[in-house]
Design a protein around this motif. Sequence first.
Motif, PDB file in Angstrom:
ATOM      1  N   PRO A 170     -37.397   5.923 -15.246  1.00  5.99           N
ATOM      2  CA  PRO A 170     -37.809   5.268 -16.703  1.00  5.99           C
ATOM      3  C   PRO A 170     -36.802   4.725 -17.376  1.00  5.99           C
ATOM      4  CG  PRO A 170     -38.978   7.360 -16.261  1.00  5.99           C
ATOM      5  CD  PRO A 170     -37.881   7.179 -14.977  1.00  5.99           C
ATOM      6  N   ALA A 171     -35.713   5.247 -17.325  1.00  3.98           N
ATOM      7  CA  ALA A 171     -34.487   4.645 -18.396  1.00  3.98           C
ATOM      8  C   ALA A 171     -34.060   3.290 -17.827  1.00  3.98           C
ATOM      9  CB  ALA A 171     -33.486   5.817 -18.387  1.00  3.98           C
ATOM     10  N   LEU A 172     -34.034   3.330 -16.557  1.00  2.56           N
ATOM     11  CA  LEU A 172     -33.345   2.233 -15.656  1.00  2.56           C
ATOM     12  C   LEU A 172     -34.384   1.120 -15.804  1.00  2.56           C
ATOM     13  CD1 LEU A 172     -32.143   3.788 -12.462  1.00  2.56           C
ATOM     14  CD2 LEU A 172     -30.712   2.610 -14.101  1.00  2.56           C
ATOM     15  N   PHE A 173     -35.947   1.229 -15.622  1.00  2.00           N
ATOM     16  CA  PHE A 173     -36.702   0.056 -15.988  1.00  2.00           C
ATOM     17  C   PHE A 173     -36.807  -0.283 -17.477  1.00  2.00           C
ATOM     18  CE2 PHE A 173     -38.400   0.542 -12.163  1.00  2.00           C
ATOM     19  CZ  PHE A 173     -39.311  -0.320 -11.777  1.00  2.00           C
ATOM     20  N   GLY A 174     -36.303   0.497 -18.436  1.00  2.00           N
ATOM     21  CA  GLY A 174     -36.321   0.196 -19.680  1.00  2.00           C
ATOM     22  C   GLY A 174     -35.321  -0.772 -19.931  1.00  2.00           C
ATOM     23  N   LEU A 175     -34.041  -0.356 -19.139  1.00  2.00           N
ATOM     24  CA  LEU A 175     -32.713  -1.177 -19.219  1.00  2.00           C
ATOM     25  C   LEU A 175     -32.977  -2.491 -18.662  1.00  2.00           C
ATOM     26  CD1 LEU A 175     -30.380   1.825 -18.735  1.00  2.00           C
ATOM     27  CD2 LEU A 175     -30.225   0.334 -20.548  1.00  2.00           C
ATOM     28  N   LEU A 176     -33.883  -2.686 -17.678  1.00  2.00           N
ATOM     29  CA  LEU A 176     -34.126  -3.916 -16.853  1.00  2.00           C
ATOM     30  C   LEU A 176     -34.737  -4.955 -18.070  1.00  2.00           C
ATOM     31  CD1 LEU A 176     -35.892  -2.865 -13.798  1.00  2.00           C
ATOM     32  CD2 LEU A 176     -33.723  -3.693 -14.073  1.00  2.00           C
ATOM     33  N   VAL A 177     -35.059  -4.793 -19.086  1.00  2.00           N
ATOM     34  CA  VAL A 177     -35.559  -5.659 -20.242  1.00  2.00           C
ATOM     35  C   VAL A 177     -34.682  -5.593 -21.562  1.00  2.00           C
ATOM     36  CG1 VAL A 177     -38.184  -5.770 -19.429  1.00  2.00           C
ATOM     37  CG2 VAL A 177     -37.167  -4.020 -21.193  1.00  2.00           C
ATOM     38  N   ASP A 178     -33.249  -4.773 -21.325  1.00  2.00           N
ATOM     39  CA  ASP A 178     -32.470  -4.902 -22.339  1.00  2.00           C
ATOM     40  C   ASP A 178     -32.134  -6.191 -23.015  1.00  2.00           C
ATOM     41  OD1 ASP A 178     -30.700  -2.233 -23.330  1.00  2.00           O
ATOM     42  OD2 ASP A 178     -29.630  -4.210 -23.502  1.00  2.00           O
ATOM     43  N   ARG A 211     -25.594  -7.720 -19.443  1.00  2.00           N
ATOM     44  CA  ARG A 211     -24.896  -6.876 -18.676  1.00  2.00           C
ATOM     45  C   ARG A 211     -25.386  -5.668 -18.196  1.00  2.00           C
ATOM     46  NH1 ARG A 211     -19.089  -3.985 -20.901  1.00  2.00           N
ATOM     47  NH2 ARG A 211     -20.810  -3.622 -22.644  1.00  2.00           N
ATOM     48  N   CYS A 212     -26.247  -5.236 -19.441  1.00  2.00           N
ATOM     49  CA  CYS A 212     -27.099  -3.984 -19.243  1.00  2.00           C
ATOM     50  C   CYS A 212     -28.284  -4.261 -18.095  1.00  2.00           C
ATOM     51  CB  CYS A 212     -27.810  -3.340 -20.486  1.00  2.00           C
ATOM     52  SG  CYS A 212     -26.443  -2.694 -21.692  1.00  2.00           S
ATOM     53  N   ARG A 213     -28.742  -5.339 -18.169  1.00  2.00           N
ATOM     54  CA  ARG A 213     -29.871  -5.875 -17.435  1.00  2.00           C
ATOM     55  C   ARG A 213     -29.482  -5.803 -15.839  1.00  2.00           C
ATOM     56  NH1 ARG A 213     -31.078  -9.623 -21.380  1.00  2.00           N
ATOM     57  NH2 ARG A 213     -30.430 -11.329 -19.958  1.00  2.00           N
ATOM     58  N   GLU A 214     -28.180  -6.409 -15.820  1.00  2.00           N
ATOM     59  CA  GLU A 214     -27.667  -6.872 -14.207  1.00  2.00           C
ATOM     60  C   GLU A 214     -27.352  -5.281 -13.543  1.00  2.00           C
ATOM     61  OE1 GLU A 214     -24.727  -9.557 -14.939  1.00  2.00           O
ATOM     62  OE2 GLU A 214     -26.085 -11.431 -14.926  1.00  2.00           O
ATOM     63  N   SER A 215     -26.584  -4.505 -14.566  1.00  2.00           N
ATOM     64  CA  SER A 215     -26.227  -3.268 -14.061  1.00  2.00           C
ATOM     65  C   SER A 215     -27.376  -2.429 -13.880  1.00  2.00           C
ATOM     66  CB  SER A 215     -25.344  -2.504 -15.342  1.00  2.00           C
ATOM     67  OG  SER A 215     -24.247  -3.199 -15.594  1.00  2.00           O
ATOM     68  N   ALA A 216     -28.493  -2.341 -14.428  1.00  2.00           N
ATOM     69  CA  ALA A 216     -29.482  -1.524 -14.132  1.00  2.00           C
ATOM     70  C   ALA A 216     -30.396  -2.222 -13.098  1.00  2.00           C
ATOM     71  CB  ALA A 216     -30.842  -1.631 -15.426  1.00  2.00           C
ATOM     72  N   LEU A 217     -30.443  -3.422 -12.658  1.00  2.00           N
ATOM     73  CA  LEU A 217     -31.105  -3.839 -11.519  1.00  2.00           C
ATOM     74  C   LEU A 217     -30.211  -3.675 -10.414  1.00  2.00           C
ATOM     75  CD1 LEU A 217     -33.228  -5.826 -10.382  1.00  2.00           C
ATOM     76  CD2 LEU A 217     -31.834  -7.739 -10.769  1.00  2.00           C
ATOM     77  N   HIS A 218     -28.879  -3.585 -10.441  1.00  2.00           N
ATOM     78  CA  HIS A 218     -28.012  -3.021  -9.429  1.00  2.00           C
ATOM     79  C   HIS A 218     -28.333  -1.590  -8.824  1.00  2.00           C
ATOM     80  CE1 HIS A 218     -24.392  -3.064  -6.753  1.00  2.00           C
ATOM     81  NE2 HIS A 218     -24.055  -1.919  -7.335  1.00  2.00           N
ATOM     82  N   VAL A 219     -28.525  -0.914  -9.786  1.00  2.00           N
ATOM     83  CA  VAL A 219     -28.665   0.624  -9.666  1.00  2.00           C
ATOM     84  C   VAL A 219     -30.347   0.773  -9.087  1.00  2.00           C
ATOM     85  CG1 VAL A 219     -28.987   2.831 -10.514  1.00  2.00           C
ATOM     86  CG2 VAL A 219     -27.346   1.531 -11.322  1.00  2.00           C
ATOM     87  N   VAL A 220     -31.256   0.123  -9.585  1.00  2.00           N
ATOM     88  CA  VAL A 220     -32.616  -0.043  -8.963  1.00  2.00           C
ATOM     89  C   VAL A 220     -32.493  -0.549  -7.647  1.00  2.00           C
ATOM     90  CG1 VAL A 220     -34.988  -0.922  -9.275  1.00  2.00           C
ATOM     91  CG2 VAL A 220     -33.833  -0.096 -11.291  1.00  2.00           C
ATOM     92  N   SER A 221     -31.887  -1.377  -7.294  1.00  2.00           N
ATOM     93  CA  SER A 221     -31.715  -2.133  -5.929  1.00  2.00           C
ATOM     94  C   SER A 221     -31.291  -0.887  -4.941  1.00  2.00           C
ATOM     95  CB  SER A 221     -30.948  -3.305  -6.059  1.00  2.00           C
ATOM     96  OG  SER A 221     -30.819  -3.694  -4.744  1.00  2.00           O
ATOM     97  N   PHE A 222     -30.278  -0.383  -5.224  1.00  2.00           N
ATOM     98  CA  PHE A 222     -29.705   0.817  -4.644  1.00  2.00           C
ATOM     99  C   PHE A 222     -30.560   1.968  -4.320  1.00  2.00           C
ATOM    100  CE2 PHE A 222     -27.910   5.235  -4.420  1.00  2.00           C
ATOM    101  CZ  PHE A 222     -27.137   5.089  -3.444  1.00  2.00           C
ATOM    102  N   LEU A 223     -31.504   2.316  -5.377  1.00  2.00           N
ATOM    103  CA  LEU A 223     -32.448   3.317  -5.193  1.00  2.00           C
ATOM    104  C   LEU A 223     -33.578   2.929  -4.142  1.00  2.00           C
ATOM    105  CD1 LEU A 223     -33.056   4.680  -8.784  1.00  2.00           C
ATOM    106  CD2 LEU A 223     -31.634   5.849  -6.835  1.00  2.00           C
ATOM    107  N   ALA A 224     -33.878   1.688  -4.252  1.00  2.00           N
ATOM    108  CA  ALA A 224     -35.079   1.053  -3.640  1.00  2.00           C
ATOM    109  C   ALA A 224     -34.660   0.971  -2.025  1.00  2.00           C
ATOM    110  CB  ALA A 224     -35.566  -0.459  -4.099  1.00  2.00           C
ATOM    111  N   ASP A 225     -33.307   0.820  -1.695  1.00  2.00           N
ATOM    112  CA  ASP A 225     -32.884   0.838  -0.439  1.00  2.00           C
ATOM    113  C   ASP A 225     -32.849   2.180   0.320  1.00  2.00           C
ATOM    114  OD1 ASP A 225     -32.645  -2.083  -0.431  1.00  2.00           O
ATOM    115  OD2 ASP A 225     -30.493  -1.948  -0.903  1.00  2.00           O
ATOM    116  N   ARG A 226     -32.261   3.251  -0.623  1.00  2.00           N
ATOM    117  CA  ARG A 226     -32.160   4.424  -0.244  1.00  2.00           C
ATOM    118  C   ARG A 226     -33.367   5.233  -0.283  1.00  2.00           C
ATOM    119  NH1 ARG A 226     -27.047   8.360  -1.658  1.00  2.00           N
ATOM    120  NH2 ARG A 226     -26.067   6.672  -0.421  1.00  2.00           N
ATOM    121  N   HIS A 227     -34.214   5.026  -1.167  1.00  2.00           N
ATOM    122  CA  HIS A 227     -35.405   6.018  -1.368  1.00  2.00           C
ATOM    123  C   HIS A 227     -36.567   5.051  -0.994  1.00  2.00           C
ATOM    124  CE1 HIS A 227     -32.706   9.178  -2.376  1.00  2.00           C
ATOM    125  NE2 HIS A 227     -32.263   8.647  -3.268  1.00  2.00           N
TER     126      HIS A 227
END
Length: 219
Positions: free
Chosen positions: A111-119, A123-139
């Motif tokens: 939830p926090a990461l999705f909120g940051l995707l529309v920050d 810089r916040c948007r790109e950082s959040a997308l990087h983390v979401v991409s990692f989570l999508a690959d791993r889980h």
Amino acid sequence: ERPNELQLDVDLQQAVLAGLYDLFQEEEKRNLTEAAKVTCSANDKSAPHPSVVLSAEEDAEAGLLAVCAQAILPELNRASTSKKSDVRNSVVMLLGLLARQGLVLPAKIVPALFGLLVDGSMRCRESALHVVSFLADRHQGMLSSAAMLGIRSCFGHAHLTRSSFSRNGVVETICEYAIDERTGYSYLSPAMSMIHREQRRGILRSIVRAFDPRARTAL
């Protein structure tokens, strides 16, 4: 609070977040070093270092940090809606580190990461997308189950972080903030594209039902 007091509060938040990031990063390096000593022979220096998940370590210090990560997670989620973009970006970086180390449940930070995707900060948007991409690959599959709650959080994030979200007492549409003016696509599109096509349809139906009462019986 006076302006100087507000700045002091922000500086303190930044210092704490930076200190936490350094602490978890140093522990990760320590475990990598210890793991390398065990798995790499003295004559084979080219052998790759194994990845280390701190939550899986039996080391007492690593275990203490795992407990610490769980304890601070609610505060990190709250800090993700700070008025200061530097604080929000520091939160993203720390959440990404904790996710990589397996110290937090992915669904707890989506939830926090999705909120940051529309920050409002790129810089916040790109950082959040990087983390979401990692989570999508791993889980695989986790993102689809947590996406709806994440999309809902975008409204709260915009309301709390953007002073212009409410003008003259009237709440503006989230679409004004969720669209990339350069491409015309939603900032959420890259994250949604990481979800399997068949699962995306179900999420979109849920979105329509949740935000348009007229469609609840039509679909």
